[in-house]
Design a protein around this motif. Structure first.
Motif, short mmCIF file in Angstrom:
data_model
loop_
_atom_site.label_atom_id
_atom_site.label_comp_id
_atom_site.label_asym_id
_atom_site.label_seq_id
_atom_site.Cartn_x
_atom_site.Cartn_y
_atom_site.Cartn_z
N MET A 85 -1.41 -5.56 2.30
CA MET A 85 -0.96 -5.04 1.01
C MET A 85 -0.11 -3.78 1.20
O MET A 85 0.95 -3.64 0.59
CB MET A 85 -2.15 -4.74 0.11
N MET A 110 -0.46 5.11 -6.63
CA MET A 110 -1.30 4.38 -5.68
C MET A 110 -2.03 5.31 -4.73
O MET A 110 -2.96 4.91 -4.06
CB MET A 110 -0.44 3.40 -4.87
N PRO A 113 -6.32 6.99 -5.70
CA PRO A 113 -7.65 6.65 -5.16
C PRO A 113 -7.93 7.30 -3.81
O PRO A 113 -9.09 7.52 -3.46
CB PRO A 113 -7.59 5.13 -5.02
N VAL A 114 -6.87 7.62 -3.06
CA VAL A 114 -7.08 8.22 -1.74
C VAL A 114 -7.70 9.61 -1.86
O VAL A 114 -8.56 9.98 -1.07
CB VAL A 114 -5.74 8.31 -0.97
N VAL A 166 -10.64 -1.49 -0.17
CA VAL A 166 -9.22 -1.83 -0.09
C VAL A 166 -8.45 -1.05 -1.14
O VAL A 166 -7.43 -0.41 -0.85
CB VAL A 166 -9.02 -3.35 -0.30
N TRP A 167 -8.98 -1.07 -2.35
CA TRP A 167 -8.35 -0.35 -3.45
C TRP A 167 -8.16 1.12 -3.10
O TRP A 167 -7.13 1.73 -3.40
CB TRP A 167 -9.26 -0.51 -4.68
N VAL A 170 -5.37 1.41 0.31
CA VAL A 170 -4.00 0.90 0.35
C VAL A 170 -2.98 2.03 0.22
O VAL A 170 -2.03 2.12 1.00
CB VAL A 170 -3.77 -0.17 -0.74
N PHE B 24 -0.71 -3.45 -9.27
CA PHE B 24 -1.62 -2.71 -8.40
C PHE B 24 -1.66 -1.23 -8.79
O PHE B 24 -2.73 -0.61 -8.76
CB PHE B 24 -1.24 -2.87 -6.93
N ALA B 25 -0.51 -0.68 -9.16
CA ALA B 25 -0.50 0.73 -9.60
C ALA B 25 -1.40 0.90 -10.82
O ALA B 25 -2.14 1.89 -10.93
CB ALA B 25 0.92 1.18 -9.89
N VAL B 27 -3.98 -0.96 -11.57
CA VAL B 27 -5.36 -1.08 -11.09
C VAL B 27 -5.82 0.21 -10.41
O VAL B 27 -6.99 0.57 -10.46
CB VAL B 27 -5.49 -2.29 -10.13
N CYS B 28 -4.87 0.92 -9.77
CA CYS B 28 -5.22 2.19 -9.13
C CYS B 28 -5.56 3.27 -10.15
O CYS B 28 -6.43 4.10 -9.93
CB CYS B 28 -4.07 2.69 -8.26
N ALA B 29 -4.83 3.26 -11.25
CA ALA B 29 -5.00 4.35 -12.22
C ALA B 29 -6.10 4.04 -13.24
O ALA B 29 -6.80 4.94 -13.69
CB ALA B 29 -3.68 4.62 -12.94
N PHE B 32 -9.74 5.49 -13.28
CA PHE B 32 -9.85 6.92 -13.56
C PHE B 32 -9.64 7.21 -15.04
O PHE B 32 -10.27 8.09 -15.61
CB PHE B 32 -8.87 7.70 -12.69
N PHE B 252 -13.82 14.50 -9.56
CA PHE B 252 -12.48 13.98 -9.31
C PHE B 252 -11.38 14.96 -9.70
O PHE B 252 -10.33 15.06 -9.07
CB PHE B 252 -12.31 12.67 -10.09
N ILE B 270 -2.49 14.78 4.01
CA ILE B 270 -3.49 13.74 4.24
C ILE B 270 -2.96 12.69 5.21
O ILE B 270 -3.69 12.22 6.08
CB ILE B 270 -3.92 13.12 2.91
#
Lengths: 295, 277
Positions: A85, A110, A113-114, A166-167, A170, B24-25, B27-29, B32, B252, B270
């Motif tokens: 991914m 993206m 989450p990191v 994974v989430w 990535v 996916f972006a 799903v990332c946000a 939260f 967070f 990072i």
């Protein structure tokens, strides 16, 4: 001569504080762990030498076997998916960066989450995956799909932990891949474009081969981190249901700090250490080979 | 070469790619956003209903701060993070300076050992370290939480950067009679500021998010860090989802707000952790 000696003394003095800390918290403990692995030990009583007994027991211990199996499954599911991914997204965003104004924004999102802790991410996902009215099942309902007991059944619990990992990862590997792609010379792409190579061809023939060193790094790091998984499964499932999401580090933690079997826990920890050492060495061999061929 | 129908260079395949990236972006946000909105509800179910959200109702936050010890935990996390950042920067830049700009016998061999220690995972050494801390009566102290953050990574990172500091500059300062400690503090440190920023961010995130070591090294609730307090919240009150989400939001929010302001440095700092080899 005198100046040289003074310089040496100064140098040692500058290094000394960090040397002491690294000796105290890395070097001595790794030898201590090795030694304790051969003993029966808890904090109350002095260590009692057992020889290989801990390792013999470890081979028959079904709890450790489950932990090892779960961790292996977790590594095998997580690493390929997150690597694939991250690579696909990075290549896409790099390819379209001229046309896609929001590419930078998407990468930033993206990455969120990191920076979150595994604990807070897992706390949120635990609620989202709740079987009884959690948001994911609510979403499935919209598409007329049956509700899933995500964290309550053996197979899906481990799968859920993998998905959250994974989430979370990535975005990190995407940044590394993206930097790697940006490091490839533009001229190669330009001449390929002039020769009529499509975007997909350019990806397979240029991007992927040129990124091989980055891929080694991403895969090795991914495997090493995955073998150390603890926070997410501890928070999301606590190892359950049954033993289905117990990880190696959780087995170490439980043996040492719940059951007080510190010698045995050290033996399990040594297994983890050897696994990580081997992965590191394999990577080093690959990298050396690469360096010699490449230059 | 096949000819495809394209609109402004967008093939059907790349449109699909775009959709996946955006999905996916989202799903990332989304988790939260859910966490944040949920923390303002009194919902007894995990489903978020917009009607439940009341941004004037801070009762979850008030409860988590006053009754679940998050006030103390936030304070502890702040102390540990600040201590870790300062200690790691000072000790690592001193060592890097010693390695890069001074000569002493066995220097490179020692540095190789430093690099080898990077392969040792904390989970393997945590038991002896715990025993050591116990014998030094350092469990449940800030010291035990801060001091363990120092490792060879910072030294390696700063040394790489310090290669760019010209030796002539340091020599001429020495000839001018500038005392050694002032060369380090007034000349070297300002020159390596960029890498120190990266190291601070890296240390900050690692220390703020670290969980396993604080879980082991703290047994009294006075000394819990935020991650430990958050992990206990799930055991206390299962049905109050808003409360858990308030706790998660607090944990967070601190790195997130920093990330908003220092995005580029964050990503660099990072991402550095991967570029050890």
């Amino acid at each position: 001569m005198k100046r040289k000696r003074l310089e040496a003394v100064e140098g040692i003095l500058y290094v000394l504080p960090s040397l002491l800390l690294i000796l105290l918290f890395s070097v001595i403990p790794i030898f201590a762990s090795t030694y304790f692995g051969f003993t029966k030990y808890n904090i109350m009583r002095p260590a009692e030498f057992l020889g290989l007994e801990n390792y013999r027991r470890l081979l028959k211990d079904s709890y450790v076997a489950a932990a090892f199996k779960n961790t292996a499954v977790y590594v095998c599911l997580t690493v390929p998916v997150q690597t694939g991914m991250a690579l696909a997204f990075a290549a896409f965003l790099a390819e379209k960066r001229a046309k896609l104004k929001m590419g930078g924004f998407l990468r930033s999102v993206m990455f969120i989450p990191v920076i979150a802790s595994g604990v807070s991410a897992a706390a949120v996902w635990r609620v989202i995956l709740n079987a009884d009215g959690g948001m994911l099942n609510e979403l499935l309902k919209v598409f007329h799909l049956p509700a899933v007991n995500w964290l309550g059944s053996r197979f899906t619990a481990l799968l859920s932990v993998c998905l959250v990992a994974v989430w979370k990862n990535v975005g990190y590997f995407l940044v590394i891949y993206y930097a790697g792609i940006m490091g490839i010379s533009r001229e190669i792409y330009e001449s390929a474009r002039v020769d009529g190579a499509s975007a997909l061809q350019r990806f397979w023939r240029i991007t992927l081969p040129m990124l091989r060193p980055v891929t080694y790094l991403v895969v090795t790091l991914g495997i090493i981190w995955s073998f150390q998984v603890f926070d997410i499964s501890y928070m999301m499932t606590g190892g359950g249901p049954g033993r289905s999401t117990v990880t190696l580090v959780m087995a170490i933690y439980n043996a040492a700090f719940k059951e007080g079997r510190m010698g045995y826990a050290c033996a399990v920890a040594m297994v983890l250490f050897v696994v990580i050492l081997v992965i590191n060495m394999v990577e080093n061999v690959f990298f050396k080979e690469k360096g010699e061929n490449g230059k | 070469m096949k000819k495809r129908k394209t609109v402004g260079g967008w093939t059907p395949l790349s449109v699909l790619g775009l959709c996946l990236v955006i999905l996916f972006a989202v799903v990332c946000a989304a988790p939260f956003l859910y966490m944040f909105l949920m923390s303002f509800t009194q919902s007894k179910t995990p489903a978020l209903r917009l009607a439940d959200i009341d941004f004037t109702d801070f009762s979850n936050y008030i409860q988590v701060f006053t009754r679940n010890g998050f006030f103390r935990a936030t304070l502890n996390s702040c102390v540990v993070v600040i201590g870790s950042c300062v200690l790691n920067c000072v000790i690592s830049s001193m060592a890097a300076y010693g390695f890069e700009k001074k000569n002493f016998p066995g220097k490179e061999a020692l540095f190789q050992i430093y690099l080898l220690t990077l392969m040792i995972p904390g989970q393997v050494t945590m038991i002896p370290v715990f025993i050591m801390m116990d014998q030094m009566h350092l469990l449940n102290t800030y010291t035990s939480l801060i001091i363990t953050i120092v490792n060879a990574f910072g030294v390696f990172l700063i040394r790489q950067f310090m290669k760019g500091v010209p030796d002539e500059l340091l020599e001429s300062a020495q000839i001018d009679g500038c005392p050694e400690y002032r060369i380090f503090i007034q000349i070297v440190i300002p020159l390596i500021k960029p890498v120190l920023v990266s190291l601070v961010i890296f240390t900050f995130v690692n220390s703020w998010n670290s969980f396993l070591w604080p879980l082991i090294a703290t047994t009294s609730s006075e000394m819990y860090t935020l991650t430990v307090s958050l992990s206990l919240l799930k055991l206390l009150d299962v049905s109050n989802f808003g409360l858990i989400m308030a706790g998660a939001s607090i944990s967070f929010l601190v790195p997130f707000v920093l990330y908003l302001f220092l995005q580029r440095q964050f990503v660099e700092g990072i991402a550095l952790s991967g570029i050890k080899g």
